[in-house]
Scaffold this motif. Structure first.
Motif, PDB file in Angstrom:
ATOM      1  N   GLU A  27      69.787 -26.610  -1.680  1.00  0.00           N
ATOM      2  CA  GLU A  27      70.603 -26.250  -0.528  1.00  0.00           C
ATOM      3  C   GLU A  27      70.219 -27.183   0.617  1.00  0.00           C
ATOM      4  O   GLU A  27      69.048 -27.541   0.779  1.00  0.00           O
ATOM      5  CB  GLU A  27      70.414 -24.781  -0.129  1.00  0.00           C
ATOM      6  CG  GLU A  27      69.003 -24.398   0.276  1.00  0.00           C
ATOM      7  CD  GLU A  27      68.856 -22.920   0.630  1.00  0.00           C
ATOM      8  OE1 GLU A  27      69.688 -22.111   0.167  1.00  0.00           O
ATOM      9  OE2 GLU A  27      67.901 -22.583   1.364  1.00  0.00           O
ATOM     10  N   VAL A  28      71.235 -27.621   1.388  1.00  0.00           N
ATOM     11  CA  VAL A  28      71.015 -28.593   2.456  1.00  0.00           C
ATOM     12  C   VAL A  28      71.593 -28.080   3.765  1.00  0.00           C
ATOM     13  O   VAL A  28      72.711 -27.552   3.803  1.00  0.00           O
ATOM     14  CB  VAL A  28      71.657 -29.961   2.112  1.00  0.00           C
ATOM     15  CG1 VAL A  28      71.565 -30.924   3.300  1.00  0.00           C
ATOM     16  CG2 VAL A  28      70.988 -30.587   0.899  1.00  0.00           C
ATOM     17  N   GLY A  29      70.828 -28.253   4.836  1.00  0.00           N
ATOM     18  CA  GLY A  29      71.294 -27.922   6.170  1.00  0.00           C
ATOM     19  C   GLY A  29      70.908 -29.012   7.147  1.00  0.00           C
ATOM     20  O   GLY A  29      70.138 -29.922   6.825  1.00  0.00           O
ATOM     21  N   GLY A  30      71.461 -28.907   8.351  1.00  0.00           N
ATOM     22  CA  GLY A  30      71.126 -29.863   9.396  1.00  0.00           C
ATOM     23  C   GLY A  30      72.312 -30.721   9.787  1.00  0.00           C
ATOM     24  O   GLY A  30      72.624 -31.692   9.106  1.00  0.00           O
ATOM     25  N   GLY A  31      72.986 -30.362  10.849  1.00  0.00           N
ATOM     26  CA  GLY A  31      74.062 -31.196  11.373  1.00  0.00           C
ATOM     27  C   GLY A  31      75.370 -31.131  10.608  1.00  0.00           C
ATOM     28  O   GLY A  31      76.207 -32.029  10.738  1.00  0.00           O
ATOM     29  N   ILE A  32      75.570 -30.087   9.821  1.00  0.00           N
ATOM     30  CA  ILE A  32      76.821 -29.963   9.052  1.00  0.00           C
ATOM     31  C   ILE A  32      77.827 -29.233   9.933  1.00  0.00           C
ATOM     32  O   ILE A  32      77.739 -28.019  10.120  1.00  0.00           O
ATOM     33  CB  ILE A  32      76.583 -29.214   7.733  1.00  0.00           C
ATOM     34  CG1 ILE A  32      75.518 -29.947   6.912  1.00  0.00           C
ATOM     35  CG2 ILE A  32      77.884 -29.105   6.933  1.00  0.00           C
ATOM     36  CD1 ILE A  32      75.085 -29.219   5.656  1.00  0.00           C
ATOM     37  N   ARG A  33      78.765 -29.990  10.475  1.00  0.00           N
ATOM     38  CA  ARG A  33      79.655 -29.441  11.505  1.00  0.00           C
ATOM     39  C   ARG A  33      81.131 -29.584  11.187  1.00  0.00           C
ATOM     40  O   ARG A  33      81.979 -29.186  11.969  1.00  0.00           O
ATOM     41  CB  ARG A  33      79.348 -30.130  12.847  1.00  0.00           C
ATOM     42  CG  ARG A  33      77.924 -29.829  13.321  1.00  0.00           C
ATOM     43  CD  ARG A  33      77.464 -30.762  14.407  1.00  0.00           C
ATOM     44  NE  ARG A  33      76.035 -30.571  14.670  1.00  0.00           N
ATOM     45  CZ  ARG A  33      75.266 -31.415  15.324  1.00  0.00           C
ATOM     46  NH1 ARG A  33      75.792 -32.534  15.781  1.00  0.00           N
ATOM     47  NH2 ARG A  33      73.999 -31.167  15.518  1.00  0.00           N
TER      48      ARG A  33
ATOM     49  N   GLY B 194      74.919 -23.878  10.517  1.00  0.00           N
ATOM     50  CA  GLY B 194      74.075 -23.239  11.524  1.00  0.00           C
ATOM     51  C   GLY B 194      74.811 -23.036  12.823  1.00  0.00           C
ATOM     52  O   GLY B 194      75.584 -22.086  12.984  1.00  0.00           O
ATOM     53  N   THR B 195      74.624 -23.957  13.752  1.00  0.00           N
ATOM     54  CA  THR B 195      75.238 -23.835  15.079  1.00  0.00           C
ATOM     55  C   THR B 195      76.748 -23.650  15.004  1.00  0.00           C
ATOM     56  O   THR B 195      77.317 -22.800  15.692  1.00  0.00           O
ATOM     57  CB  THR B 195      74.904 -25.082  15.930  1.00  0.00           C
ATOM     58  OG1 THR B 195      73.498 -25.092  16.188  1.00  0.00           O
ATOM     59  CG2 THR B 195      75.647 -25.054  17.258  1.00  0.00           C
ATOM     60  N   VAL B 196      77.404 -24.423  14.141  1.00  0.00           N
ATOM     61  CA  VAL B 196      78.869 -24.344  14.069  1.00  0.00           C
ATOM     62  C   VAL B 196      79.349 -22.967  13.607  1.00  0.00           C
ATOM     63  O   VAL B 196      80.451 -22.533  13.954  1.00  0.00           O
ATOM     64  CB  VAL B 196      79.429 -25.463  13.153  1.00  0.00           C
ATOM     65  CG1 VAL B 196      79.170 -25.164  11.668  1.00  0.00           C
ATOM     66  CG2 VAL B 196      80.912 -25.678  13.388  1.00  0.00           C
ATOM     67  N   ALA B 197      78.513 -22.266  12.844  1.00  0.00           N
ATOM     68  CA  ALA B 197      78.890 -20.911  12.403  1.00  0.00           C
ATOM     69  C   ALA B 197      78.977 -19.950  13.582  1.00  0.00           C
ATOM     70  O   ALA B 197      79.743 -18.982  13.557  1.00  0.00           O
ATOM     71  CB  ALA B 197      77.868 -20.392  11.390  1.00  0.00           C
ATOM     72  N   ILE B 198      78.194 -20.229  14.622  1.00  0.00           N
ATOM     73  CA  ILE B 198      78.205 -19.382  15.816  1.00  0.00           C
ATOM     74  C   ILE B 198      79.289 -19.836  16.778  1.00  0.00           C
ATOM     75  O   ILE B 198      80.031 -19.019  17.345  1.00  0.00           O
ATOM     76  CB  ILE B 198      76.833 -19.450  16.540  1.00  0.00           C
ATOM     77  CG1 ILE B 198      75.667 -19.364  15.561  1.00  0.00           C
ATOM     78  CG2 ILE B 198      76.745 -18.390  17.630  1.00  0.00           C
ATOM     79  CD1 ILE B 198      75.600 -18.118  14.752  1.00  0.00           C
ATOM     80  N   THR B 199      79.397 -21.154  16.977  1.00  0.00           N
ATOM     81  CA  THR B 199      80.296 -21.676  18.007  1.00  0.00           C
ATOM     82  C   THR B 199      81.746 -21.788  17.545  1.00  0.00           C
ATOM     83  O   THR B 199      82.646 -21.879  18.381  1.00  0.00           O
ATOM     84  CB  THR B 199      79.821 -23.073  18.479  1.00  0.00           C
ATOM     85  OG1 THR B 199      79.794 -23.964  17.347  1.00  0.00           O
ATOM     86  CG2 THR B 199      78.415 -22.986  19.074  1.00  0.00           C
TER      87      THR B 199
ATOM     88  N   GLY C 295      72.882 -20.336   8.300  1.00  0.00           N
ATOM     89  CA  GLY C 295      71.538 -20.282   8.845  1.00  0.00           C
ATOM     90  C   GLY C 295      71.544 -19.503  10.142  1.00  0.00           C
ATOM     91  O   GLY C 295      72.219 -19.898  11.102  1.00  0.00           O
ATOM     92  N   VAL C 296      70.832 -18.393  10.154  1.00  0.00           N
ATOM     93  CA  VAL C 296      70.722 -17.572  11.365  1.00  0.00           C
ATOM     94  C   VAL C 296      69.305 -17.736  11.900  1.00  0.00           C
ATOM     95  O   VAL C 296      68.341 -17.287  11.286  1.00  0.00           O
ATOM     96  CB  VAL C 296      71.027 -16.092  11.067  1.00  0.00           C
ATOM     97  CG1 VAL C 296      70.786 -15.226  12.308  1.00  0.00           C
ATOM     98  CG2 VAL C 296      72.470 -15.932  10.587  1.00  0.00           C
ATOM     99  N   ASP C 297      69.202 -18.429  13.024  1.00  0.00           N
ATOM    100  CA  ASP C 297      67.900 -18.684  13.655  1.00  0.00           C
ATOM    101  C   ASP C 297      67.793 -17.798  14.878  1.00  0.00           C
ATOM    102  O   ASP C 297      68.666 -17.845  15.755  1.00  0.00           O
ATOM    103  CB  ASP C 297      67.779 -20.156  14.047  1.00  0.00           C
ATOM    104  CG  ASP C 297      68.006 -21.090  12.865  1.00  0.00           C
ATOM    105  OD1 ASP C 297      67.606 -20.718  11.747  1.00  0.00           O
ATOM    106  OD2 ASP C 297      68.588 -22.169  13.062  1.00  0.00           O
TER     107      ASP C 297
END
Length: 240
Positions: A78-84, A103-108, A127-129
């Motif tokens: 699994e890969v994360g980081g900057g996937i927008r 991550g961020t894009v899932a929220i925004t 990803g929920v941080d």
């Protein structure tokens, strides 16, 4: 329970940050594929890979390193980081990655998340941080007003299968993880919870397994030999 040893990439090298701070970075190897081989030799079947450069500036600086890891074979990655955007999702899936983490894009951009989950289903994880129970975005620099557990409940409703939940305050500290939050999350029906952040003790692996956690990510503890990966996998699988 599944174990996902972590490979965090910056400038093509394997590194670890403390609480997501790019100024608190330890370099562990210039050869990510070699680290993947060593993890596989210890019994790993899975791998959690984060492109720290991508998370910071959206580039594909570590794409070749991730390709080399995938080409090792024999690991679910699994890969994360900057996937927008969808193009980045497709690039990773076409490479042979098993699951991508938004991550961020899932929220925004929740509507984008819904669209991608509808299209790619279980290949999309979120990803929920969280810090003090509230979601952090943009490389953990911005704390939102969204409660993390409430957001996880929303994710169930749109068909998200896997959530990687990180307690930021614990990450990289080697002082233990937040077992209480994972107990709460384990009571949410329909979500596979991946525990991430600060797992440092064998008893935590046992506790997470007993509460029904789907998977756990181990990072700094295995790089510093605080935990032995082979032993952790045996504990998680009930073979210790």
């Amino acid at each position: 329970m599944q174990i996902f040893p972590a490979i965090d990439l910056r400038g093509g090298q394997v590194v670890r940050l403390t609480q997501g701070d790019y100024d608190q970075m330890d370099i562990y190897s210039p050869d990510p594929a070699d680290i993947a081989r060593k993890f596989k030799a210890a019994g790993a079947k899975n791998l959690h890979v984060v492109d720290l450069d991508g998370a910071k500036d959206g580039t594909l600086a570590n794409f070749d390193a991730i390709r080399a890891i995938v080409q090792e074979g024999g690991l679910f990655i699994e890969v994360g980081g900057g996937i927008r955007d969808e193009e980045r999702i497709r690039q990773y899936l076409d490479l042979g990655v098993g699951r991508v983490i938004l991550g961020t894009v899932a929220i925004t951009n929740f509507s984008f998340l819904k669209e991608m989950v509808a299209k790619y289903k279980e290949k999309i994880a979120v990803g929920v941080d969280a810090k003090d129970g509230f979601i952090a975005i943009n490389g953990w620099k911005e704390i939102t007003g969204t409660k993390s557990v409430d957001f996880c409940k929303e994710l169930v409703e749109i068909g998200v299968k896997t959530v990687i939940y990180t307690d930021i305050s614990k990450d990289g500290e080697l002082k233990g993880t937040n077992l209480e939050i994972y107990k709460t999350l384990s009571e949410l029906d329909g979500l596979d919870i991946v525990a991430s952040g600060g797992i440092s003790f064998e008893r935590e692996i046992t506790a997470l397994k007993e509460m029904g956690t789907y998977a756990a990510i181990v990072g700094k503890a295995i790089y510093t030999d605080k935990l032995d990966l082979k032993r952790v996998i045996q504990l998680a699988e009930g073979n210790a």
